[in-house]
Structure formats: structure tokens, C-alpha cells
Design an enzyme around this catalytic site. Sequence first.
Site, mmCIF file in Angstrom:
data_model
loop_
_atom_site.group_PDB
_atom_site.id
_atom_site.type_symbol
_atom_site.label_atom_id
_atom_site.label_comp_id
_atom_site.label_asym_id
_atom_site.label_seq_id
_atom_site.Cartn_x
_atom_site.Cartn_y
_atom_site.Cartn_z
ATOM 1 N N LYS A 4 0.878 -1.186 0.000
ATOM 2 C CA LYS A 4 0.000 0.000 0.000
ATOM 3 C C LYS A 4 0.906 1.224 0.000
ATOM 4 O O LYS A 4 1.501 1.572 1.024
ATOM 5 C CB LYS A 4 -0.876 -0.016 1.260
ATOM 6 C CG LYS A 4 -2.257 0.594 1.111
ATOM 7 C CD LYS A 4 -2.289 2.076 0.826
ATOM 8 C CE LYS A 4 -2.053 2.946 2.039
ATOM 9 N NZ LYS A 4 -1.870 4.386 1.660
ATOM 10 N N GLU A 22 9.471 1.511 10.991
ATOM 11 C CA GLU A 22 10.550 2.491 10.864
ATOM 12 C C GLU A 22 9.878 3.853 10.808
ATOM 13 O O GLU A 22 9.204 4.176 9.840
ATOM 14 C CB GLU A 22 11.386 2.198 9.612
ATOM 15 C CG GLU A 22 12.714 2.910 9.641
ATOM 16 C CD GLU A 22 12.744 4.122 8.733
ATOM 17 O OE1 GLU A 22 12.629 5.250 9.284
ATOM 18 O OE2 GLU A 22 12.857 3.947 7.521
ATOM 19 N N CYS A 44 13.394 10.864 6.790
ATOM 20 C CA CYS A 44 13.360 10.551 8.225
ATOM 21 C C CYS A 44 14.771 10.574 8.820
ATOM 22 O O CYS A 44 14.945 10.812 10.006
ATOM 23 C CB CYS A 44 12.681 9.215 8.475
ATOM 24 S SG CYS A 44 13.401 7.882 7.509
ATOM 25 N N GLU A 79 9.555 16.518 14.439
ATOM 26 C CA GLU A 79 10.049 16.183 13.101
ATOM 27 C C GLU A 79 9.323 17.106 12.111
ATOM 28 O O GLU A 79 8.121 16.957 11.885
ATOM 29 C CB GLU A 79 9.763 14.722 12.769
ATOM 30 C CG GLU A 79 10.328 14.345 11.416
ATOM 31 C CD GLU A 79 10.063 12.893 11.036
ATOM 32 O OE1 GLU A 79 8.935 12.419 11.238
ATOM 33 O OE2 GLU A 79 10.995 12.257 10.516
HETATM 34 P P1 ADP Z 1 2.295 11.300 6.686
HETATM 35 O O1 ADP Z 1 1.633 11.794 7.936
HETATM 36 O O2 ADP Z 1 3.588 11.949 6.421
HETATM 37 O O3 ADP Z 1 1.413 11.230 5.470
HETATM 38 P P2 ADP Z 1 1.859 8.580 7.462
HETATM 39 O O4 ADP Z 1 2.721 7.854 8.423
HETATM 40 O O5 ADP Z 1 0.481 8.894 7.907
HETATM 41 O O6 ADP Z 1 2.696 9.825 7.009
HETATM 42 O O7 ADP Z 1 1.769 7.759 6.081
HETATM 43 C C1 ADP Z 1 2.568 6.692 5.719
HETATM 44 C C2 ADP Z 1 1.711 5.603 5.130
HETATM 45 O O8 ADP Z 1 0.790 5.126 6.101
HETATM 46 C C3 ADP Z 1 0.856 6.028 3.934
HETATM 47 O O9 ADP Z 1 0.843 4.964 3.005
HETATM 48 C C4 ADP Z 1 -0.513 6.231 4.569
HETATM 49 O O10 ADP Z 1 -1.585 6.097 3.657
HETATM 50 C C5 ADP Z 1 -0.540 5.102 5.576
HETATM 51 N N1 ADP Z 1 -1.470 5.272 6.693
HETATM 52 C C6 ADP Z 1 -1.983 6.413 7.211
HETATM 53 N N2 ADP Z 1 -2.777 6.154 8.274
HETATM 54 C C7 ADP Z 1 -2.764 4.796 8.441
HETATM 55 C C8 ADP Z 1 -3.357 3.890 9.394
HETATM 56 N N3 ADP Z 1 -4.125 4.323 10.387
HETATM 57 N N4 ADP Z 1 -3.098 2.580 9.265
HETATM 58 C C9 ADP Z 1 -2.295 2.119 8.288
HETATM 59 N N5 ADP Z 1 -1.702 2.910 7.369
HETATM 60 C C10 ADP Z 1 -1.932 4.226 7.438
#
Ligand code: ADP
Length: 474
Positions: free
Chosen positions: A174, A248, A282, A376
Site C-alpha cells: 500500500k 521504521e 526521516c 520532526e
Molecule cells: P504522513 O503523515 O507523512 O502522510 P503517514 O505515516 O500517515 O505519514 O503515512 C505513511 C503511510 O501510512 C501512507 O501509506 C498512509 O496512507 C498510511 N497510513 C496512514 N494512516 C494509516 C493507518 N491508520 N493505518 C495504516 N496505514 C496508514
Amino acid sequence: MKILHVIGGEETGSADGSAYADIDPYTRESYAEVANGGEKDVRRAVAAAREAFDTGPWPRTGLAERGRLLHRFADLIEAHAAEFADAETRDMGKPTSAVAGHDVPRAAQNIRFFADHARLGGADLLPSDTGHHTYVRHEPAGVVAAIAPWNFPLMLATWKIAPALAWGNTVVLKPAEDTPRSAALLGRLALAAGLPPGVLNVVLGFGPAGAALTRHPGVDRITFTGSSTTGRAIAAAAAAHLTPVSLELGGKGAALVFDDADVDSAVEWTLKAAFGNSGQVCLAGSRLYVQSGVYDTFMERFVAGAEALRLGDPSDPDTQLGPLASAAHHRKVTGYLTPDALGGGRILTGGASHDWFVRPTVITGMAADAPVHRDEVFGPVVTVTRFDTERQGVGLANSTPYGLSAMLFTENLHRAHRAAAGLRAGNVWVNCFFVRDLRAPFGGAGDSGIGREGGLYSREFFTEPKTVSVRIAH
Ligand code: ADP
């Protein structure tokens, strides 16, 4: 252009027909329509991965043949370098030259390395002096959910899927909502390379698609790179089925420049560490600590270097910094340049530029708990603090809940080893930055995550070890 899921060997839209616009951050216009995955699409993808794992050839394919197919996959990634470069430039504003020159070769190398590592790695054989012969099988874990971020879409997706595939798992990838295109292309190229249908599935979509994946009982491993907040949500979801996680997460890397550093070299590396990929890394060196004796000389050259970096059209080969990845992210980063977030700090150079651009920004004099210094930021923003003694510098570097990466610059061998040992970080770079040996463990402590990947650490995560003891009758 339409960007589709790849599920069970087929390119497909979402079950409910939903789609969203893919925005190019340089033109700020939509350039493609992306399938928006939901619960049903996730269920389809996990079912396809399950079937490919339970009844398909992949987990049972010999290591040499699996390696051959993965090398072919890497060949195709290299052959499509221009398309990947265009995808990442248009999805997130990354300079095309950086993708073609750096990210694509590293993506192919991720696949090649793990293909070879799985094939050539040794087995555990235990002495047969008790009337038993004992050995350990490292069996594929099953269906792996790989959730990737938007800052290195191709490189980090391959860093996850390469070891998962090499050790015989099937995968549902994903990608982040802002960067779907390279993941969809990876799904298609895996099929073209001859990986059986269902071995690498790609579901596009937002957080809810990722969340549906992490709470699915048919998932055997979750590997995630992203923010610490989302990492916590994933760990909580995974707990329901005791699914092992590798997380990570964020960082707030320190770079220590000692009086005995080679100043020009330190300037060059710290500029890369603070501003490369527009600071959307990161591992970025976003807190700079400079020892008093070298402070003025270093700062003069560092600020001049920051001002010389070229912002512009990311498809122009001369551009070093593109726009930030999205409107939302631009709002987040510029939110850290307000008086409250600066906490008394002064902007020596930089600040918001035009559209979604932020100039390389250098801040000094902020309070220790200023949000810009504590959080961050994930943008081209660096805070600078002066220190006097080695002990003080290392203490300041460690004053964060994160523990992903740190850098130090010194020509003194003793200091290099001493300070490296004292830093709380999963990765320490001495007189360099961003060096990655794929055999070495990679990951972070504290708020930066759980677990390590790389070499045998990846094997440990993506396999289930099984001990077999065979009685030897005399
Ligand atoms: P940012 O806040 O910088 O967008 P995220 O950590 O939210 O970073 O996003 C990293 C990945 O995690 C993306 O692929 C996002 O769609 C996915 N993501 C966001 N929320 C969730 C969740 N609750 N569970 C699983 N994956 C998620």
C-alpha cells in the site's frame, strides 16, 4: 492517465468505483486519476496473496529460480528508470535527476541484494552429538502487508518487498496516497518479470486502506515506514491478531560538528543531510550542533551553501530542491516557521518561497523546547545550536525521544568511536551521510520505531524459523 490497483495479476479499479486526483506539486494540477482502495479492495488483495501463498508456486520455488525471477524484476526496474523518474517527479516533486541517478539504482539494488542474500545465506546446523541431528528451516511467514511513505516511494517500497519476496512470502503493498504511480508500476513489472499472479499485489488509497490492511486477520507480517503517530495506530491494530510489526518511524537526527572536523567536508555533508529531498527524509540531519571553536567559520560556509542551492522545476536537471510534496505538507512545514513554533529562534536564511516551495532554512537561538527544534518538521529546515564540550554535544544530540540517526564530524579517531558509542541512534554516520550497507541492521530506537531490517535481520522478520531434530538410530 489512470493509475490502478494490481490484484491477483490484474490491473483493476476499486470495487466501489471510487477514485481521486493525483496532484503534481509543481504545477499544482491533477495529472492522473487514482483508484481509491477501500475495505473490499484490501480483502480482495489479501485473498489473492493468500491463495498465491497457500496454493501457488512462489513459496515452493527453489531459491535459484526465485532469485533469477527477482533479478529479472530488477532488470525491468532499471529499464523503466525514465518512467519511474517521471512518476516520482510528478507525484511528489522530487528532482528527476535524483530519481534516475539515485533512487532507481538503489531500488534495483534492493531487489538484487535480497535475491542473492536469500540464495547464498547459510543455514543453521547444530552438532549431532546427542544422537540427534538438528537444523533450522527459515520458512516464509505468509502474507506480508507493506505500507510505504511518500518521500522515497520507489526506494522504500522495494526495501520492503525485496526481502519479503526473496524469502518466499507474498505481498500486499500500500503506497502513500500522494505517490501511487511507482508502486502500481512495480506491480505491473513484477508480473512482466514472471512473478506469479498474486505474489505482489498493490492496493492504492489513503490511511483507511492501510488501516484495513493492518487489522486484516489474514496478514502475517506488517512492515511500515512512516510517521510515529501512524506507527502507534498500526501497532495497536496489529495487537488484535498478534501480527509481528516492523516499524521504521520518524526521526530528528543530530549532526555534531567538532572543532577538529574537516570543515569543508562537514559543510558539504550537513547540507545534503539537512536539505536533500527538500528535507523530507526521516534520516535528515535536522538538528545541527557545532562546537564553539569552529562555529563561526562553519556557519558562514553552511549558510552560504544553503543559499546557493537551486530551487525550481524538478524536471530540470539543474534543480536541487523541488517543491514540497503536497499542499497539506507545505502547510505543515510552514506552520513551523511561525513565531510560536520558532520559540524565540531567528531565521538566518530561508523561509517560505513561492507556491509549495520552501527555501533551505537555517534557524538559531530557539528555546530547547521550541516545536521547530523538538518535532520532526520533515522539510528543508535545520536548527543550529552551539556547544562547548564533547560530553555536552553528545548529551544535546540525545535529548530527543527519537533515535533513528545521527552524524558526527571529526578527524580524531578516538573521538569518532567514543561519540558514536554514546549516541542513541540506530544509525551513526561518521564524516558521511546516507551510507547504507544492506547487510547491516537498519531501524531506530524510542519513537523511531520497533525492530530492524537488513540482511539477516530481514530474514528474521520475514520468516518463521522452524527447528527440526532428527533422531539418529545406531
Ligand atoms: P504522513 O503523515 O507523512 O502522510 P503517514 O505515516 O500517515 O505519514 O503515512 C505513511 C503511510 O501510512 C501512507 O501509506 C498512509 O496512507 C498510511 N497510513 C496512514 N494512516 C494509516 C493507518 N491508520 N493505518 C495504516 N496505514 C496508514
